[in-house]
Scaffold this motif. Structure first.
Motif, PDB file in Angstrom:
ATOM      1  N   GLN A   1      38.692  47.534  39.315  1.00  0.00           N
ATOM      2  CA  GLN A   1      38.317  48.897  38.906  1.00  0.00           C
ATOM      3  C   GLN A   1      37.929  48.955  37.423  1.00  0.00           C
ATOM      4  O   GLN A   1      37.593  50.016  36.919  1.00  0.00           O
ATOM      5  N   SER A   2      38.009  47.829  36.718  1.00  0.00           N
ATOM      6  CA  SER A   2      37.798  47.865  35.266  1.00  0.00           C
ATOM      7  C   SER A   2      36.353  47.519  34.926  1.00  0.00           C
ATOM      8  O   SER A   2      35.615  47.001  35.763  1.00  0.00           O
ATOM      9  N   PRO A   3      35.939  47.788  33.695  1.00  0.00           N
ATOM     10  CA  PRO A   3      34.579  47.413  33.290  1.00  0.00           C
ATOM     11  C   PRO A   3      34.363  45.894  33.348  1.00  0.00           C
ATOM     12  O   PRO A   3      33.245  45.429  33.287  1.00  0.00           O
ATOM     13  N   ARG A   4      35.438  45.117  33.485  1.00  0.00           N
ATOM     14  CA  ARG A   4      35.307  43.656  33.566  1.00  0.00           C
ATOM     15  C   ARG A   4      35.076  43.168  34.989  1.00  0.00           C
ATOM     16  O   ARG A   4      35.113  41.975  35.252  1.00  0.00           O
ATOM     17  N   ARG A   5      34.885  44.114  35.926  1.00  0.00           N
ATOM     18  CA  ARG A   5      34.887  43.719  37.349  1.00  0.00           C
ATOM     19  C   ARG A   5      33.846  42.654  37.693  1.00  0.00           C
ATOM     20  O   ARG A   5      34.046  41.892  38.630  1.00  0.00           O
ATOM     21  N   ASN A   6      32.772  42.567  36.906  1.00  0.00           N
ATOM     22  CA  ASN A   6      31.771  41.535  37.218  1.00  0.00           C
ATOM     23  C   ASN A   6      32.087  40.182  36.582  1.00  0.00           C
ATOM     24  O   ASN A   6      31.404  39.200  36.830  1.00  0.00           O
ATOM     25  N   GLY A   7      33.124  40.163  35.767  1.00  0.00           N
ATOM     26  CA  GLY A   7      33.559  38.901  35.171  1.00  0.00           C
ATOM     27  C   GLY A   7      34.571  38.220  36.083  1.00  0.00           C
ATOM     28  O   GLY A   7      34.938  38.747  37.122  1.00  0.00           O
ATOM     29  N   PRO A   8      35.056  37.031  35.676  1.00  0.00           N
ATOM     30  CA  PRO A   8      36.003  36.322  36.546  1.00  0.00           C
ATOM     31  C   PRO A   8      37.398  36.959  36.552  1.00  0.00           C
ATOM     32  O   PRO A   8      37.798  37.580  35.569  1.00  0.00           O
ATOM     33  N   PHE A   9      38.096  36.802  37.678  1.00  0.00           N
ATOM     34  CA  PHE A   9      39.525  37.134  37.739  1.00  0.00           C
ATOM     35  C   PHE A   9      40.233  35.820  38.052  1.00  0.00           C
ATOM     36  O   PHE A   9      39.989  35.216  39.100  1.00  0.00           O
ATOM     37  N   ASN A  10      41.043  35.355  37.119  1.00  0.00           N
ATOM     38  CA  ASN A  10      41.770  34.108  37.365  1.00  0.00           C
ATOM     39  C   ASN A  10      43.266  34.358  37.304  1.00  0.00           C
ATOM     40  O   ASN A  10      43.744  35.106  36.445  1.00  0.00           O
ATOM     41  N   ALA A  11      43.982  33.729  38.242  1.00  0.00           N
ATOM     42  CA  ALA A  11      45.439  33.887  38.272  1.00  0.00           C
ATOM     43  C   ALA A  11      46.075  32.523  38.114  1.00  0.00           C
ATOM     44  O   ALA A  11      45.580  31.529  38.653  1.00  0.00           O
ATOM     45  N   ILE A  12      47.153  32.484  37.372  1.00  0.00           N
ATOM     46  CA  ILE A  12      47.869  31.222  37.214  1.00  0.00           C
ATOM     47  C   ILE A  12      49.373  31.510  37.279  1.00  0.00           C
ATOM     48  O   ILE A  12      49.832  32.524  36.738  1.00  0.00           O
ATOM     49  N   ASN A  13      50.097  30.658  38.007  1.00  0.00           N
ATOM     50  CA  ASN A  13      51.538  30.847  38.121  1.00  0.00           C
ATOM     51  C   ASN A  13      52.234  29.989  37.068  1.00  0.00           C
ATOM     52  O   ASN A  13      52.253  28.764  37.166  1.00  0.00           O
ATOM     53  N   CYS A  14      52.767  30.641  36.041  1.00  0.00           N
ATOM     54  CA  CYS A  14      53.342  29.901  34.911  1.00  0.00           C
ATOM     55  C   CYS A  14      54.534  29.060  35.350  1.00  0.00           C
ATOM     56  O   CYS A  14      54.851  28.045  34.729  1.00  0.00           O
TER      57      CYS A  14
END
Ligand SMILES: Nc1ncnc2c1ncn2[C@@H]1O[C@H](COP(=O)(O)OP(=O)(O)OP(=O)(O)O)[C@@H](O)[C@H]1O
Length: 451
Positions: free
Chosen positions: A177-190
């Motif tokens: 929903q953010s203005p960054r929606r066209n950029g990557p979404f990366n998740a990392i489990n610390c």
């Protein structure tokens, strides 16, 4: 709507608190905002003028939109005027006096918004399907609203809550929903990163930085440039990495391992934890400065046991989802399963619910899923003295049906006749009470069709 200077001051304070603010200078402007906004509105009216014409206009506007919860902001002197007092008393959710206390205003606005939700013709003014989330309870509605508000700003967010409550899903929804929606979404489990590799995974390395570093590698922070990075289980990040992360959050630069050159990166960081970070700070395993840096905005999805009204909706949602993946004769849940799902404490939250539904769809050999398919204990009969009238009726009904079915060798038609109800009613009651019938005893059951 109302007085210019006060209006702008209040608008600014509320915008800072992430409310979506529109400023109307008069009744016409207020009307057009209300007409154009499809979603629920909560409004503040500034009554700075006791002119009876203005008050009439305001009353007309309120009359046309009774669904909107209104807060009045008044100069204390206006409260001397009988008509103003009556207007506020009759039409307003609450009132505040000038100078405005922004904290109190926010709390009242939150409460007024909840009231607006209750009177909303649509149960879901904030569309959960746009967020990929299921659940219409008031607490989830409030969460959806926060997600929409938080998505608009670029500050870090800390998502706290029990395992399986949807923290990662929330992070994804904020990104989408953010203005960054066209950029990557990366998740990392610390918590899942081997200690020796964390630095390189997060910040990258140059060729030759360590034995085995055959070529340059971008870290996940750099690879997320323009998008959103989700750091799951942030409480498990080792202390030295916490220092590096804090440095990055403060100046938006990273150093690849083996390089002295700083690289500027534009990344929004969202973090999640199921542990209590305040306790971790006290134990010296989490840095307080990093906690404050990450905890600019906080979201806490509620555990499933605190929103039991959502359980059936979520169970049906996943039932339908998995039914399309694999042909099955199972048509849904019987009443006892629904009841037991509502009573279960769900320590694993939605993840547990999804797993139980999937398991039940595999295990079930009847038309409707029973408690044992879900791996849930059947209800114990209430002990003597604890039976409500409704439970007593239920038990009597259940035992009459069981006895009649046994007498009639599970021929539903005969039992229906004996009990003087239609076959459809008897089928409904059999499902309601989760009464097991041997398969194939009734032609309708054998075909698996609805009576
Ligand atoms: N409101 C929701 N509607 C639909 N599915 C949901 C919802 N919340 C969570 N889920 C689903 O439940 C599962 C667990 O969610 P998620 O991984 O986001 O939880 P989590 O809080 O991050 O768990 P953990 O702390 O163990 O990492 C996922 O399959 C997710 O898609």
């Amino acid at each position: 709507m109302g007085c210019e200077s006060h209006g702008y001051d209040i608008a600014e304070a509320l915008e800072n608190a992430l409310w979506n603010v529109r400023h109307a200078r008069n009744q016409q402007e207020a009307s057009s905002i209300i007409e154009n906004d499809g979603r629920s509105l909560t409004a503040i009216a500034i009554i700075n003028n006791t002119d009876s014409r203005q008050l009439e206009d305001l009353q007309g506007l309120i009359d046309m939109h009774p669904e909107i919860a209104l807060l009045a902001v008044v100069d204390p002197s206006s409260l001397q005027v009988e008509r103003v007092r009556r207007l506020i008393h009759q039409y307003f959710f609450a009132f505040l006096t000038l100078p405005l206390d922004p904290i109190k205003a926010q709390h009242l606005l939150e409460a007024a918004w909840e009231m607006t939700l209750l009177s909303s013709p649509s149960p879901n003014p904030f569309r959960d399907e746009d967020l990929g989330m299921v659940g219409s309870s008031p607490v989830m509605q409030s969460l959806y609203r926060s997600i929409y508000r938080i998505a608009k700003v670029d500050a870090p967010v800390l998502v706290t809550g029990e395992s399986g409550t949807g923290k990662e899903l929330i992070a994804r929804a904020i990104h989408d929903q953010s203005p960054r929606r066209n950029g990557p979404f990366n998740a990392i489990n610390c918590g899942a990163l081997p200690p020796g590799l964390i630095q390189s995974e997060l910040f990258g390395h140059e060729k030759g930085a360590f034995t085995g570093a055959g070529q340059r590698k971008f870290g996940i922070i750099e690879s997320t440039s323009g998008g959103t990075l989700f750091l799951d289980e942030i409480g498990d990040l080792p202390l030295d990495m916490q220092v590096s992360l804090l440095r990055f959050l403060e100046n938006n630069h990273v150093f690849r391992l083996g390089s002295l050159k700083e690289v500027k990166v534009d990344v929004r960081v969202l973090a999640a934890t199921h542990v209590n970070l305040e306790a971790a700070i006290e134990h010296g395993t989490f840095r307080e400065d990093l906690y404050h840096r990450l905890n600019v905005l906080q979201l806490t999805p509620p555990p499933l046991r605190e929103r039991r009204e959502d359980i059936e909706e979520i169970a049906n949602f996943f039932f339908k989802k998995y039914r399309t993946e694999k042909a099955t004769k199972v048509k849904g849940f019987n009443q006892e399963s629904l009841l037991l799902m509502r009573q279960h404490s769900w320590p694993g939250n939605i993840r547990e619910l999804i797993n139980r539904v999937r398991r039940a769809m595999v295990m079930c050999d009847q038309r409707l899923i029973r408690p044992e398919d879900l791996g849930l204990e059947r209800r114990q009969s209430p002990s003597r003295g604890q039976v409500t009238l409704e439970q007593a009726r239920d038990l009597a009904e259940q035992s009459a049906i069981r006895a009649s079915l046994a007498r009639n060798k599970y021929q539903v038609q005969h039992s229906a006749c004996e009990l003087d109800v239609s076959r459809a009613t008897l089928y409904r009651l059999i499902e309601k009470h989760g009464i097991d019938r041997p398969l194939g005893k009734d032609p309708q059951i054998a075909r698996g069709t609805t009576p």
